[in-house]
Scaffold this motif. Structure first.
Motif, PDB file in Angstrom:
ATOM      1  N   HIS A  34       0.951  -1.392  -0.057  1.00  9.07           N
ATOM      2  CA  HIS A  34      -0.036   0.148   0.007  1.00  9.07           C
ATOM      3  C   HIS A  34       0.830   1.380  -0.011  1.00  9.07           C
ATOM      4  N   TYR A  48       2.219   1.708  -3.454  1.00 11.49           N
ATOM      5  CA  TYR A  48       1.256   1.734  -4.315  1.00 11.49           C
ATOM      6  C   TYR A  48       0.658   3.188  -4.356  1.00 11.49           C
ATOM      7  N   MET A  49       0.449   3.900  -3.149  1.00 11.68           N
ATOM      8  CA  MET A  49       0.022   5.044  -2.805  1.00 11.68           C
ATOM      9  C   MET A  49       0.991   6.274  -3.007  1.00 11.68           C
ATOM     10  N   TYR A  80      -0.203   4.842  -7.937  1.00 10.60           N
ATOM     11  CA  TYR A  80      -1.589   4.094  -8.134  1.00 10.60           C
ATOM     12  C   TYR A  80      -2.220   4.377  -9.629  1.00 10.60           C
ATOM     13  N   SER A 118      -1.823   2.029 -13.023  1.00 11.01           N
ATOM     14  CA  SER A 118      -3.336   1.479 -13.627  1.00 11.01           C
ATOM     15  C   SER A 118      -3.624   2.261 -14.641  1.00 11.01           C
ATOM     16  N   ASP A 128      -5.851  -5.471  -8.647  1.00  8.07           N
ATOM     17  CA  ASP A 128      -6.392  -5.711  -7.508  1.00  8.07           C
ATOM     18  C   ASP A 128      -6.243  -7.051  -6.964  1.00  8.07           C
ATOM     19  N   LEU A 161       6.328  -1.417  -8.737  1.00  5.87           N
ATOM     20  CA  LEU A 161       6.077   0.003  -8.223  1.00  5.87           C
ATOM     21  C   LEU A 161       7.317   0.594  -7.758  1.00  5.87           C
TER      22      LEU A 161
END
Length: 684
Positions: free
Chosen positions: A182, A185-186, A191, A195, A211, A419
């Protein structure tokens, strides 16, 4: 000595008396063969039916069933890459030697040792049980039974504790790894770039089903890894303890012969084993595709219903289901073949080797005395060699579990590596270089664009050589045909897309000095209050307004100003599972305006923010924003919003990157721009 021919005939006579067993086995084998043939025919018919329905699509029928031709992937195996990837993940799972995870590992290790010692003690009790029966000693039998009762209690507690700690370890590992993902990813908009940008670039290295990897693959990986520790340490310890005990009665030759067979047979089995790790990784990818199809159906249910596309969607879902079923059948067949080799080589034929290892020393023993002790020793030796063989078999079967683990490790590592490397991609390096100047101090509260060139991720030119200075209080209307780059310009101002050339100075969006309002506002999971105060949390909002009561008063006032009286009059703690299903398109846009009024930024970028609101009601929305001294950058096609802006930027959209910037006078407010999609002229 009995001849080999006599032994063979005796075995055949035994099986000739087992007609029912042989008949049942023959029927089962025949049924299995017919079932496989029927299944193959059905799959062939289904695949041919799909090919007939979609003649224009290129499909590949392989041993795993019907599937679109997949991109080339790296081979998944238990090799140096697997060890390196696992070594990188382990510090995330166990942060330090003083962490609770390390303490749990130490505790589980001590209980594993205790459980192995208990197993050895119970094996000795089996020999004592036979000895006391043969000696007809009630007292010795009761003592042995009491000892077994106490050992059973301790073994039950140890077994349950090991299962509990394994589940707890899996939960903690998953929490640590998911938090780490997380964070990666953030941070820095990863993110968005993983994506959206990677998909738009069409790169082969783009990640499929993010996901699925984050939710399902991380869970499967941590669960298998936590289980692998206990299934590796305990068998290894059992082998050592049982070998030591057997050496006292049988010597070391017998156990070493047995272990040599296991090592030799497991090596042969490993060579003949199918690539289960690669098949496992492929199955997870196909499962993710099937899950994504259902997610898309839920996300676009209304549009599909308007088009009456249920039949087409059902066909698409069944196509994906066929891929899963076909590949699963192929995988199960490979697991069946692997199971036959494992079961015979490491269990039944191993017993044919191990049984003589135990029995021959007692059969050839010259002493006829003390048959009771010899029988007890044989019972203990038999139990020890069976358990040691089972433990060694489990230890050698760890390779099979490692194959499965390597499949999940590959998918988890690919996610983490992507990532971590997303910032090294050319567009991200360009974005970092271009956005380094986009700061509050550099812009002094204004928006400055100098010689800017905007391109799509695939290199198509949208805007070239754009220079403008936008002061606070000087709203800008952006017009142009579809695909001209209006929204792309907003992405550049937001720092989502890199500036190919030039310089952009904008206020910092972090303290909500610049807020973006898209055509479909994002609705967060939460209450009515959470929708308005987003991205602030409830605690942050209450702190900014000196208490919850003052914050709620402002939230209600913003909802009323946006024309959402029904939400303003209800409880702000009202919670809906999915707000997208509760609000209409116009109400969603009004909720975005309420969020804008609440934060009151210096600048607001509006991308068709009133397209679902009727013309009579959009004027008050714009005017309320101007009354709050919010400078607007608007993408709009309705001529009625021109009067709320002072300048117009028209993007030609012909591929040359040309654009024009002009002031909007009182006369031009009566006529829409010729470059806008509305076309024609509006007569006064």
């Amino acid at each position: 000595q009995a001849s080999s021919r006599h032994v063979l005939l005796a075995v055949l006579r035994i099986y000739c008396k087992k007609q029912r067993m042989l008949l049942s086995l023959a029927v089962g084998i025949l049924g299995l063969r017919m079932l496989l043939r029927k299944q193959q025919n059905e799959r062939r018919d289904q695949e041919q039916s799909i090919l007939d329905q979609k003649p224009s699509e290129t499909l590949t029928v392989n041993t795993g069933g019907l599937a679109c031709t997949p991109k080339k992937q790296k081979a998944v195996a238990v090799d140096k890459t697997f060890v390196f990837r696992l070594a990188r993940i382990l510090p995330v799972l166990v942060p330090s030697w003083r962490s609770k995870e390390a303490l749990l590992l130490v505790t589980e290790t001590s209980i594993l040792v205790a459980r192995s010692l208990l197993s050895l003690h119970i094996s000795e009790l089996m020999g004592k049980g036979i000895q006391c029966v043969a000696m007809r000693s009630p007292e010795m039998f009761l003592v042995t039974l009491g000892d077994f009762f106490a050992s059973g209690i301790m073994a039950s507690v140890a077994n349950s504790a090991l299962k509990y700690m394994g589940n707890l370890m899996s939960t903690w590992f998953r929490e640590n790894l998911t938090r780490h993902v997380h964070m990666k990813y953030m941070q820095k908009g990863n993110y968005y770039h993983t994506s959206v940008m990677m998909q738009a670039n069409g790169k082969e290295e783009q990640l499929d089903n993010l996901d699925q990897r984050i939710v399902s693959d991380l869970h499967n990986f941590t669960k298998l890894l936590a289980d692998l520790y206990s299934r590796t340490f305990k068998p290894a310890l059992d082998v050592l303890l049982y070998t030591r005990a057997m050496a006292k009665s049988l010597g070391l030759k017998g156990p070493l012969l047995m272990y040599s067979y296991f090592v030799f047979s497991s090596t042969l089995i490993r060579k003949a084993s199918p690539p289960l790790a690669k098949l496992t990784a492929r199955q997870q990818a196909i499962e993710g595709d099937f899950r994504r199809c259902h997610s898309r159906l839920l996300a676009h249910a209304e549009e599909i219903a308007f088009f009456a596309g249920a039949d087409r969607e059902e066909m698409l879902l069944n196509d994906q289901l066929l891929r899963i079923s076909s590949f699963s059948e192929h995988l199960h067949l490979k697991q069946f073949q692997q199971g036959v080799m494992d079961s015979f080589g490491l269990k039944y034929f191993a017993s044919c080797v191990g049984w003589p290892v135990i029995a021959v020393p007692f059969i050839l023993s010259g002493s006829k005395d003390d048959g009771i002790n010899m029988l007890a020793q044989y019972r203990v030796a038999d139990d020890l060699i069976r358990q040691s063989s089972a433990s060694l078999g489990d230890l050698l079967m760890v390779y099979k579990k490692l194959q499965t683990l390597s499949g999940f490790t590959a998918r988890v590592s690919e996610l983490i590596e992507a990532l971590e490397c997303v910032s090294d991609r050319p567009e991200r390096r360009l974005l970092c270089a271009s956005s380094s100047a986009a700061c509050v101090g550099g812009s002094k509260g204004n928006i400055s664009v100098t010689d800017v060139r905007v391109e799509t991720p695939d290199g198509r030119l949208l805007v070239d050589d754009l220079t403008m200075e936008l002061q606070q209080g000087e709203s800008l209307l952006v017009t142009g045909p579809n695909g001209a780059g209006k929204t792309s310009l907003f992405r550049v101002l937001a720092g989502l897309w890199p500036v190919r050339a030039g310089q952009v100075l904008v206020p910092d969006p972090a303290p909500c000095q610049m807020l973006y309002l898209p055509q479909t506002p994002y609705l967060v999971m939460g209450t009515v209050r959470d929708q308005v105060i987003y991205p602030d949390s409830f605690t942050e909002a209450a702190r900014k307004h000196n208490g919850q009561k003052s914050c709620d008063l402002k939230v209600r006032h913003c909802l009323q100003t946006a024309g959402l009286e029904r939400l303003a009059d209800c409880s702000l703690d009202r919670l809906e599972r999915e707000w997208d299903d509760v609000l209409s398109g116009g109400e969603k846009q009004r909720l975005g305006w309420a969020r804008l009024y609440y934060h009151t930024p210096a600048f607001a970028a509006l991308d068709e923010a009133t397209s679902a609101v009727n013309v009579q009601q959009e004027g008050p929305l714009y005017q309320a924003a101007l009354d709050r001294h919010i400078t607007l950058l608007s993408i709009a096609h309705r001529p009625t919003v021109r009067k709320f802006h002072q300048r117009e930027l028209n993007l030609v959209g012909d591929g040359s990157g040309a654009c024009t910037l002009q002031r909007i006078s009182l006369e031009t407010n009566l006529t829409p721009s010729h470059g806008s999609e509305s076309g024609g002229s509006a007569h006064s």
